[in-house]
Scaffold this active site. Structure first.
Site, mmCIF file in Angstrom:
data_model
loop_
_atom_site.group_PDB
_atom_site.id
_atom_site.type_symbol
_atom_site.label_atom_id
_atom_site.label_comp_id
_atom_site.label_asym_id
_atom_site.label_seq_id
_atom_site.Cartn_x
_atom_site.Cartn_y
_atom_site.Cartn_z
ATOM 1 C CG ASP A 256 -0.596 40.647 24.177
ATOM 2 O OD1 ASP A 256 0.135 39.994 24.936
ATOM 3 O OD2 ASP A 256 -0.859 40.311 23.021
ATOM 4 C CG HIS B 267 -7.994 37.295 20.256
ATOM 5 N ND1 HIS B 267 -8.316 36.106 19.657
ATOM 6 C CD2 HIS B 267 -6.807 37.119 20.865
ATOM 7 C CE1 HIS B 267 -7.357 35.238 19.912
ATOM 8 N NE2 HIS B 267 -6.420 35.816 20.633
#
Ligand code: COA
Length: 385
Positions: free
Chosen positions: A322, A266
């Protein structure tokens, strides 16, 4: 300012007081409230109002907003008919983008957004916000039936948002644990500072385009696999790996080929995404409720995460939101290609909070570029090239 930073990494694109990420400590907060507290105590409806208004609502404010959402779940039959004309094989995110953009044709009025102080018509802004958030769940659930050749199930006014969504999707009321898990998933996905889709909200909103066009553009941005589309990819990856003992070889091969491991990494977090931790906990709770009957993919996921931590922690790459959300949705019987659409339902709240914030102090986005092309030159007629 002359330095070019690819992906605008680290470049502030706006001032915002909606949410904040401390990527080193792994803290995400909405309007100052840590995501863990909201996941534990709030509901999606309340979180929407918190994001939109900047404070926790009173009981009366929440019940009023909830009632407005319930009143706005139905969609006009023209839109339903339009959805019936779309190819069944089309991706739900493309359906959602089409349906939301089409909604704009039924609710015009963005001409009230004028000038720098374009936030004057707060009633318009609020009404459009409610119309969009309320219908997002309806569109996604309707599509599941339409693409399978059935008429959609009508929304129920007596159910909260998450419960009604699952009811419309599956045709039966979910058990309370499933409804709560879906509610928490919506809370966790509702907002996440200035990422690609939210940035597109600022850019499109700054032109004073209609909110439906703004949200349709955000849905397009979210549909990409580097953004919201990753949860579907994670499940496909776990299925491809198949068993935990194959995880290390799979990860090593991908890394050697310079390919990404879906659900890892991320831009903002240099530690494990706090939302991934909450989702992992929910997954364990869900499995315990089902008598410890673990989905084999959960074991594969845990092993992939362990291997990735070993290989990628030095680069600050850990599991993101996710990684576990797709697994949870698949356990609820939701098809993989609907995962990102569920993400979009939740994120519509954050997008619309940013839309409103952008309008309250608007200036059209017009960045600059570093030109790397030819100098000015003379046109060459076609017979002389
Ligand atoms: N798998 C393997 N390596 C990864 C990785 C992943 N998922 N994510 C990042 N890395 C590596 C990069 O290859 C890079 O290595 P290098 O320095 O040796 O070149 C390093 O970590 C830094 O990554 P970078 O690509 O600069 O990060 P970014 O901030 O530009 O990208 C993402 C962030 C999310 C796009 C990226 O991590 C990714 O593609 N993840 C997979 C897709 C995904 O899960 N997206 C959902 C995000 S919520």
């Amino acid at each position: 300012m002359s330095e070019y930073l690819p992906g605008l990494a680290g470049v502030p694109a706006t001032k915002s007081n909606i949410s904040n990420i401390d990527g080193e400590k792994g803290i995400l907060s909405y309007r100052g409230y840590p995501i863990e507290e909201l996941a534990k105590n709030s509901t999606f409806e309340e979180t929407c109002l918190l994001l939109l208004d900047g404070r926790l609502p009173t009981a009366a404010e929440l019940s009023d907003f909830d009632e407005q959402l319930r009143d706005n779940r139905q969609v006009k039959y023209h839109i339903r008919n339009l959805m019936k004309t779309l190819p069944e094989s089309g991706h739900p995110m493309e359906m959602l983008q089409t349906a939301v953009a089409c909604l704009g044709m039924f609710y015009p009025g963005n001409e009230c957004l004028t000038g720098a102080d374009s936030c004057q018509d707060l009633d318009y802004i609020h009404n459009m916000t409610v119309k969009i958030i309320a219908r997002m769940g309806t569109f996604v659930a309707m599509w599941e039936h339409i693409r399978n050749g059935y008429d959609p199930i009508l929304p129920r006014h007596d159910l909260p948002y998450a419960e009604n969504f699952l009811y419309m999707l599956n045709g039966k009321e979910p058990d309370p644990l499933l409804a709560r898990i879906m509610d928490v998933c919506l809370i966790l996905h509702a907002e996440h500072t200035i990422n690609a889709s939210t940035f597109s909200v600022l850019v499109n909103g700054s032109t004073l385009a209609s909110p439906m066009s703004v949200i349709a553009a955000a849905i397009a941005a979210l549909s990409g696999p580097l953004h919201g589309g990753a949860n579907q990819k994670v499940l496909e990856m776990l299925k491809e790996i198949g068993t935990p003992d194959r995880a290390a070889a799979y990860v090593d091969k991908k890394l050697a080929n310079k390919e990404v491991i879906w659900g890892m990494g991320h831009r903002e977090y240099k530690t494990k995404d706090p939302r991934a931790k909450i989702l992992q906990g929910l997954m364990a709770e869900f499995m315990a409720d089902r008598g410890g009957n673990l989905n084999p993919m959960f074991e594969v996921a845990k092993e992939v995460e362990k291997v990735c931590e070993d290989r990628l922690a030095k680069k600050g790459v850990y599991a993101n939101v996710d990684f576990y959300s797709g697994l949870l949705y698949s356990e609820m019987g939701i098809p993989a290609d609907q995962f990102t659409a569920i993400f979009a339902i939740a994120r519509s709240a954050g997008w619309l909070a940013h839309w409103r914030e952008q309008l309250s102090d608007n200036r059209i986005f017009r960045p600059t570029q570093m030109y790397t092309g030819e100098p000015v030159r003379k046109y060459v007629p076609i017979n002389k090239r």
